[in-house]
Design a protein around this motif. Structure first.
Motif, PDB file in Angstrom:
ATOM      1  N   VAL A  59       4.376 -17.072  11.122  1.00  6.84           N
ATOM      2  CA  VAL A  59       3.350 -15.892  11.098  1.00  6.84           C
ATOM      3  C   VAL A  59       2.050 -16.213  12.046  1.00  6.84           C
ATOM      4  O   VAL A  59       1.680 -15.363  12.929  1.00  6.84           O
ATOM      5  CB  VAL A  59       3.142 -15.248   9.973  1.00  6.84           C
ATOM      6  CG1 VAL A  59       1.770 -14.178  10.078  1.00  6.84           C
ATOM      7  CG2 VAL A  59       4.236 -14.587   9.184  1.00  6.84           C
ATOM      8  N   VAL A  97       3.635  -7.025  10.130  1.00  3.41           N
ATOM      9  CA  VAL A  97       4.401  -8.380   9.819  1.00  3.41           C
ATOM     10  C   VAL A  97       5.420  -8.115   8.778  1.00  3.41           C
ATOM     11  O   VAL A  97       4.851  -7.472   7.835  1.00  3.41           O
ATOM     12  CB  VAL A  97       3.260  -9.448   9.432  1.00  3.41           C
ATOM     13  CG1 VAL A  97       3.782 -10.557   9.285  1.00  3.41           C
ATOM     14  CG2 VAL A  97       2.101  -9.569  10.487  1.00  3.41           C
ATOM     15  N   VAL A 109       8.262 -10.686   6.529  1.00  6.48           N
ATOM     16  CA  VAL A 109       9.036 -11.750   6.404  1.00  6.48           C
ATOM     17  C   VAL A 109      10.126 -11.350   5.453  1.00  6.48           C
ATOM     18  O   VAL A 109      10.095 -10.663   4.474  1.00  6.48           O
ATOM     19  CB  VAL A 109       7.973 -12.883   5.888  1.00  6.48           C
ATOM     20  CG1 VAL A 109       8.797 -14.265   5.311  1.00  6.48           C
ATOM     21  CG2 VAL A 109       6.985 -13.225   6.646  1.00  6.48           C
ATOM     22  N   LYS A 125      10.167 -10.013   1.666  1.00  9.53           N
ATOM     23  CA  LYS A 125       9.315 -11.292   0.990  1.00  9.53           C
ATOM     24  C   LYS A 125       7.663 -10.907   1.011  1.00  9.53           C
ATOM     25  O   LYS A 125       6.812 -11.090   0.176  1.00  9.53           O
ATOM     26  CB  LYS A 125       9.585 -12.507   1.263  1.00  9.53           C
ATOM     27  CG  LYS A 125       8.832 -13.693   0.687  1.00  9.53           C
ATOM     28  CD  LYS A 125       9.071 -15.121   1.101  1.00  9.53           C
ATOM     29  CE  LYS A 125       8.441 -16.322   0.567  1.00  9.53           C
ATOM     30  NZ  LYS A 125       8.739 -16.334  -0.943  1.00  9.53           N
ATOM     31  N   HIS A 126       7.283 -10.662   2.371  1.00  9.04           N
ATOM     32  CA  HIS A 126       5.836 -10.231   2.587  1.00  9.04           C
ATOM     33  C   HIS A 126       5.976  -9.184   3.646  1.00  9.04           C
ATOM     34  O   HIS A 126       6.343  -9.357   4.581  1.00  9.04           O
ATOM     35  CB  HIS A 126       5.481 -11.897   3.213  1.00  9.04           C
ATOM     36  CG  HIS A 126       3.869 -11.655   3.594  1.00  9.04           C
ATOM     37  ND1 HIS A 126       3.037 -11.309   2.730  1.00  9.04           N
ATOM     38  CD2 HIS A 126       3.633 -11.836   4.665  1.00  9.04           C
ATOM     39  CE1 HIS A 126       1.706 -11.319   3.500  1.00  9.04           C
ATOM     40  NE2 HIS A 126       2.014 -11.430   4.596  1.00  9.04           N
ATOM     41  N   GLU A 127       4.809  -8.192   3.465  1.00  5.82           N
ATOM     42  CA  GLU A 127       4.712  -7.390   4.512  1.00  5.82           C
ATOM     43  C   GLU A 127       3.261  -7.314   4.716  1.00  5.82           C
ATOM     44  O   GLU A 127       2.249  -7.453   3.812  1.00  5.82           O
ATOM     45  CB  GLU A 127       5.181  -6.101   3.970  1.00  5.82           C
ATOM     46  CG  GLU A 127       6.403  -5.863   4.334  1.00  5.82           C
ATOM     47  CD  GLU A 127       6.888  -4.220   3.704  1.00  5.82           C
ATOM     48  OE1 GLU A 127       7.138  -3.593   4.804  1.00  5.82           O
ATOM     49  OE2 GLU A 127       7.126  -3.771   2.803  1.00  5.82           O
ATOM     50  N   HIS A 128       2.633  -7.127   5.738  1.00  7.15           N
ATOM     51  CA  HIS A 128       1.238  -7.092   6.139  1.00  7.15           C
ATOM     52  C   HIS A 128       0.833  -6.257   7.310  1.00  7.15           C
ATOM     53  O   HIS A 128       1.315  -6.474   8.429  1.00  7.15           O
ATOM     54  CB  HIS A 128       0.639  -8.431   6.415  1.00  7.15           C
ATOM     55  CG  HIS A 128      -0.707  -8.698   6.601  1.00  7.15           C
ATOM     56  ND1 HIS A 128      -1.827  -8.081   5.770  1.00  7.15           N
ATOM     57  CD2 HIS A 128      -1.589  -9.494   7.463  1.00  7.15           C
ATOM     58  CE1 HIS A 128      -2.957  -8.339   6.180  1.00  7.15           C
ATOM     59  NE2 HIS A 128      -2.698  -8.968   7.442  1.00  7.15           N
ATOM     60  N   TYR A 145      -2.102 -19.432   7.706  1.00  5.49           N
ATOM     61  CA  TYR A 145      -1.971 -18.036   7.344  1.00  5.49           C
ATOM     62  C   TYR A 145      -1.335 -18.273   5.707  1.00  5.49           C
ATOM     63  O   TYR A 145      -0.837 -19.362   5.404  1.00  5.49           O
ATOM     64  CB  TYR A 145      -0.588 -17.300   8.042  1.00  5.49           C
ATOM     65  CG  TYR A 145      -0.384 -15.912   7.515  1.00  5.49           C
ATOM     66  CD1 TYR A 145      -1.695 -15.018   7.978  1.00  5.49           C
ATOM     67  CD2 TYR A 145       0.643 -15.477   6.887  1.00  5.49           C
ATOM     68  CE1 TYR A 145      -1.190 -13.667   7.512  1.00  5.49           C
ATOM     69  CE2 TYR A 145       0.931 -14.249   6.536  1.00  5.49           C
ATOM     70  CZ  TYR A 145       0.006 -13.375   6.897  1.00  5.49           C
ATOM     71  OH  TYR A 145       0.119 -12.109   6.711  1.00  5.49           O
ATOM     72  N   PHE A 178       0.090 -15.886   2.490  1.00  5.86           N
ATOM     73  CA  PHE A 178       0.643 -14.452   2.192  1.00  5.86           C
ATOM     74  C   PHE A 178      -0.421 -13.882   1.025  1.00  5.86           C
ATOM     75  O   PHE A 178      -0.270 -12.600   0.933  1.00  5.86           O
ATOM     76  CB  PHE A 178       1.955 -14.615   1.112  1.00  5.86           C
ATOM     77  CG  PHE A 178       3.107 -15.078   2.248  1.00  5.86           C
ATOM     78  CD1 PHE A 178       2.920 -15.006   3.497  1.00  5.86           C
ATOM     79  CD2 PHE A 178       4.286 -15.227   1.709  1.00  5.86           C
ATOM     80  CE1 PHE A 178       3.909 -15.517   4.425  1.00  5.86           C
ATOM     81  CE2 PHE A 178       5.405 -15.702   2.531  1.00  5.86           C
ATOM     82  CZ  PHE A 178       5.233 -15.664   4.014  1.00  5.86           C
ATOM     83  N   GLU A 223      -4.784 -11.535   1.493  1.00  2.77           N
ATOM     84  CA  GLU A 223      -5.063 -10.310   1.985  1.00  2.77           C
ATOM     85  C   GLU A 223      -6.399  -9.500   1.172  1.00  2.77           C
ATOM     86  O   GLU A 223      -5.935  -8.999   0.064  1.00  2.77           O
ATOM     87  CB  GLU A 223      -3.974  -9.350   2.086  1.00  2.77           C
ATOM     88  CG  GLU A 223      -2.993 -10.162   3.147  1.00  2.77           C
ATOM     89  CD  GLU A 223      -1.504  -9.982   2.835  1.00  2.77           C
ATOM     90  OE1 GLU A 223      -1.465  -8.605   2.476  1.00  2.77           O
ATOM     91  OE2 GLU A 223      -0.674 -10.459   3.139  1.00  2.77           O
TER      92      GLU A 223
END
Lengths: 240, 240
Positions: free
Chosen positions: A168, A191, A193, A202-205, B235, B237, B240
């Motif tokens: 990332v 983003v 993952v 697994k991960h959103e941003h 970075y 996860f 945020e």
């Protein structure tokens, strides 16, 4: 494409000229927990890509059409084939409806990423003609749209066994170079993952204009690059 | 463009398709010691740029035509105007001789750099249409040809008060990124340094395939970039 899964990043800027820019999402996904995770990123004509995505969305919602659907395709290869066909026919439809002046317009390309249970995660780049290529460990990443400014750092920084977090970070550095060079690429960034065998993000941003991490990367990358540059051996006029 | 003068770099690869590549110089210069130093770099159709340079060469050699000549032009602005006119008429001549199928072919662009005694060093980018823009401290460098891969490092690494040696190093790093990404750009590279009020090349060098300095830069830049990348904040996860 990493050993541990797939990492995607897209910007959200679309434009019809520099005086007409908007924010539209270019990353979409569909998943069935335990069974499949399919993500699509788009570049090119927005009306075309939205039409393709809307048709994909509708197919996932109308049970009687599910023989065409991404959610029933047996392999990621079939998924890419299906999306390629839809992309090609959408572009052709717009072009032929517009005759001579439609030539070469309405074009778009897509990246398709995902995994179906029991098989490997796969990554495809789909061309406007509907054909596609698949990533391999020799060519483990794809870019669509404005690809050049951000490419050198990915070429240098990529490792197939890097962590998701490092991937990332790498994509953020790559996008930062592109954002600095081309007005048609703009924040926010999306983003995602996809972990191997996760079958869900697994991960959103979403990296917005005031994202503290992205801003830290963007401002410290200049200094880091200068340090890297000065760490190289110096040139001399007389050493030839 | 630096406080202390001008630094130029060009590659030498030309191609008519990937199976037909050749080495041709794309950097030329003319100088009169104590009076003027004029350098030209070219990109685009080789027949066009060679025709323009040949005409410039002939003009510098035929005394009875010297009222057109680069060696008599009173200012660098006049030099750029002259070269622009020659470029435009050369392209137009080829295009009109080839009718409909000549459209958009034979195009080329040029960078013109130099100084005439009593005036500042100046740097211009000349478009195929014959018009041109001049560098300023807001936009102190120009690229022509395959510009994108090598641009981010110049944007980050450039300082107007850097040494000539650092500027050459910076251009080598920039070209290295481009060479790694695009087969149509290739070694050898030509380097030239024009010192303010020098009116002759201060330094000329051809970077060949076995150039030890360039190879050292190319191989250590990957590591330096990776170190720069790892020096950035990581970075997470969950931040945020």
């Amino acid at each position: 494409m990493l050993d541990r899964g797939l990492v995607l990043m897209s910007d959200t800027r679309t434009n019809s000229g520099v005086d007409n820019i908007s924010v539209f999402r270019k990353m979409y996904h569909w998943n069935v927990p335990g069974d499949r995770m399919i993500a699509v990123m788009t570049a090119g004509n927005l009306a075309t890509t939205q039409a393709v995505v809307s048709q994909l969305e509708e197919r996932t919602k109308a049970p009687d059409e599910r023989d065409n659907s991404l959610l029933k395709a047996p392999t990621m290869f079939q998924v890419a084939t299906e999306i390629g066909k839809l992309l090609r026919t959408t572009i052709e439809g717009r072009q032929s409806a517009n005759g001579e002046k439609g030539k070469g317009r309405f074009t778009a390309s897509m990246i398709v990423a995902g995994q179906i249970a029991g098989m490997e995660p796969r990554l495809f780049m789909v061309y406007p003609e509907g054909n596609f290529i698949e990533a391999s460990w020799d060519t483990p990443f794809f870019q669509i749209g404005e690809t050049k400014y951000g490419r050198p750092i990915i070429l240098r920084g990529y490792d197939r066994d890097m962590s998701f977090e490092d991937a990332v970070k790498l994509l953020m550095v790559s996008f930062d170079s592109t954002l600095k060079a081309n007005l048609s690429v703009g924040l926010p960034l999306d983003v995602m993952v996809i972990e191997r065998d996760g079958f869900a993000p697994k991960h959103e941003h979403r990296v917005s204009l005031d994202d503290p991490y992205f801003n830290a990367i963007s401002s410290s990358w200049g200094d880091a690059l200068k340090n890297a540059f000065h760490s190289l051996p110096d040139y001399s006029f007389y050493s030839e």
